[in-house]
Write a protein that holds these residues in place. Sequence first.
Motif, PDB file in Angstrom:
ATOM      1  N   SER A 269      48.941   0.469  17.467  1.00  0.00           N
ATOM      2  CA  SER A 269      47.920   0.394  19.133  1.00  0.00           C
ATOM      3  C   SER A 269      49.334   0.759  20.006  1.00  0.00           C
ATOM      4  CB  SER A 269      48.140  -1.003  19.375  1.00  0.00           C
ATOM      5  OG  SER A 269      49.105  -1.634  19.035  1.00  0.00           O
ATOM      6  N   ALA A 270      50.409   0.880  19.313  1.00  0.00           N
ATOM      7  CA  ALA A 270      51.537   1.806  20.462  1.00  0.00           C
ATOM      8  C   ALA A 270      51.583   2.544  21.863  1.00  0.00           C
ATOM      9  CB  ALA A 270      53.216   2.271  19.731  1.00  0.00           C
ATOM     10  N   LYS A 271      50.806   3.929  21.005  1.00  0.00           N
ATOM     11  CA  LYS A 271      50.419   4.932  22.053  1.00  0.00           C
ATOM     12  C   LYS A 271      49.089   3.652  22.887  1.00  0.00           C
ATOM     13  CE  LYS A 271      47.445   6.998  18.910  1.00  0.00           C
ATOM     14  NZ  LYS A 271      46.732   7.884  18.186  1.00  0.00           N
ATOM     15  N   PHE A 272      48.412   3.089  22.438  1.00  0.00           N
ATOM     16  CA  PHE A 272      47.500   2.990  23.596  1.00  0.00           C
ATOM     17  C   PHE A 272      48.669   2.317  24.657  1.00  0.00           C
ATOM     18  CE2 PHE A 272      44.974   4.237  20.021  1.00  0.00           C
ATOM     19  CZ  PHE A 272      44.066   4.293  20.298  1.00  0.00           C
ATOM     20  N   ARG A 273      49.089   1.107  24.157  1.00  0.00           N
ATOM     21  CA  ARG A 273      50.104   0.309  25.055  1.00  0.00           C
ATOM     22  C   ARG A 273      51.029   0.994  25.857  1.00  0.00           C
ATOM     23  NH1 ARG A 273      51.634  -5.459  24.733  1.00  0.00           N
ATOM     24  NH2 ARG A 273      54.065  -5.424  25.866  1.00  0.00           N
ATOM     25  N   ARG A 274      51.838   2.290  25.075  1.00  0.00           N
ATOM     26  CA  ARG A 274      52.610   2.853  26.246  1.00  0.00           C
ATOM     27  C   ARG A 274      51.735   3.659  27.431  1.00  0.00           C
ATOM     28  NH1 ARG A 274      54.537   4.596  20.882  1.00  0.00           N
ATOM     29  NH2 ARG A 274      56.479   3.527  20.261  1.00  0.00           N
ATOM     30  N   LYS A 275      50.535   4.419  26.951  1.00  0.00           N
ATOM     31  CA  LYS A 275      49.884   5.369  28.379  1.00  0.00           C
ATOM     32  C   LYS A 275      49.316   4.096  29.227  1.00  0.00           C
ATOM     33  CE  LYS A 275      51.217   9.094  26.515  1.00  0.00           C
ATOM     34  NZ  LYS A 275      51.861  10.341  27.454  1.00  0.00           N
ATOM     35  N   THR A 276      48.686   3.305  28.362  1.00  0.00           N
ATOM     36  CA  THR A 276      48.408   1.791  29.253  1.00  0.00           C
ATOM     37  C   THR A 276      49.035   1.603  29.999  1.00  0.00           C
ATOM     38  OG1 THR A 276      46.912   1.434  27.888  1.00  0.00           O
ATOM     39  CG2 THR A 276      46.361   0.200  29.571  1.00  0.00           C
ATOM     40  N   ILE A 277      50.133   1.337  30.372  1.00  0.00           N
ATOM     41  CA  ILE A 277      51.729   0.971  31.150  1.00  0.00           C
ATOM     42  C   ILE A 277      52.023   1.539  31.712  1.00  0.00           C
ATOM     43  CG2 ILE A 277      53.414  -0.192  31.117  1.00  0.00           C
ATOM     44  CD1 ILE A 277      53.452  -1.979  28.243  1.00  0.00           C
ATOM     45  N   ASP A 278      51.887   2.904  31.082  1.00  0.00           N
ATOM     46  CA  ASP A 278      52.652   4.152  32.398  1.00  0.00           C
ATOM     47  C   ASP A 278      51.374   4.901  33.181  1.00  0.00           C
ATOM     48  OD1 ASP A 278      54.711   4.712  30.419  1.00  0.00           O
ATOM     49  OD2 ASP A 278      53.353   6.409  29.629  1.00  0.00           O
TER      50      ASP A 278
END
Length: 203
Positions: free
Chosen positions: A179-188
Amino acid sequence: MLSLPLLGIAQNVWEKPDVQDLKGKNKVKEVVTEDPKYLEGAVPLVDGEVCWTLDHDVPGKDAQQIYEIMMRYLTNLTNEENQLEGSAVSLVNRQEHIIAATIREWLVFKNVFLALDRTKFFYTLIVKCSDQHVKVEMKRLNYRYEEERDGKGFAYSAEEWITDKYALNKKKTKLYKGSAKFRRKTIDRKDYLFESIKNILNS
């Protein structure tokens, strides 16, 4: 006999090592390599729902002016190239200066030659305008990932995918790989939207 005094001196400097002290010195400290902006507390829960809020003062503009600016902004947003069918300004309350936009867009993780990794990203923006102030809520976040891969895709809500409980390890120092890429890109994406709203209102 000449060596005896030396032996006595040498014996006085010998001592038993402090094992506990050695253990402390040899202990390897965990190095946090993740950007803190993505770690604990970065994805807030409000009444059990992921919700980011922008409260921003807009000096010199009344509610109607802010409302008109935000209507233009959201209309343009829902017609950008990355938007999907169904992305639109869905409800308005002209009297109370409230706008609700249903956003359906591509959230891109990686886009290089012969490699495109992305997810469908759905969320709602609720804008409340008042004299010299705007409040924007980003909520109801959902993902539809790899739907085209013979039923191997998945659908997740933000609450069960990018919150601290599901996205961070127990020490809150690392993101889980899935889920790391989802969390990072959503926050971005949230950061970009909120910053662009502030810029357009202050221009």
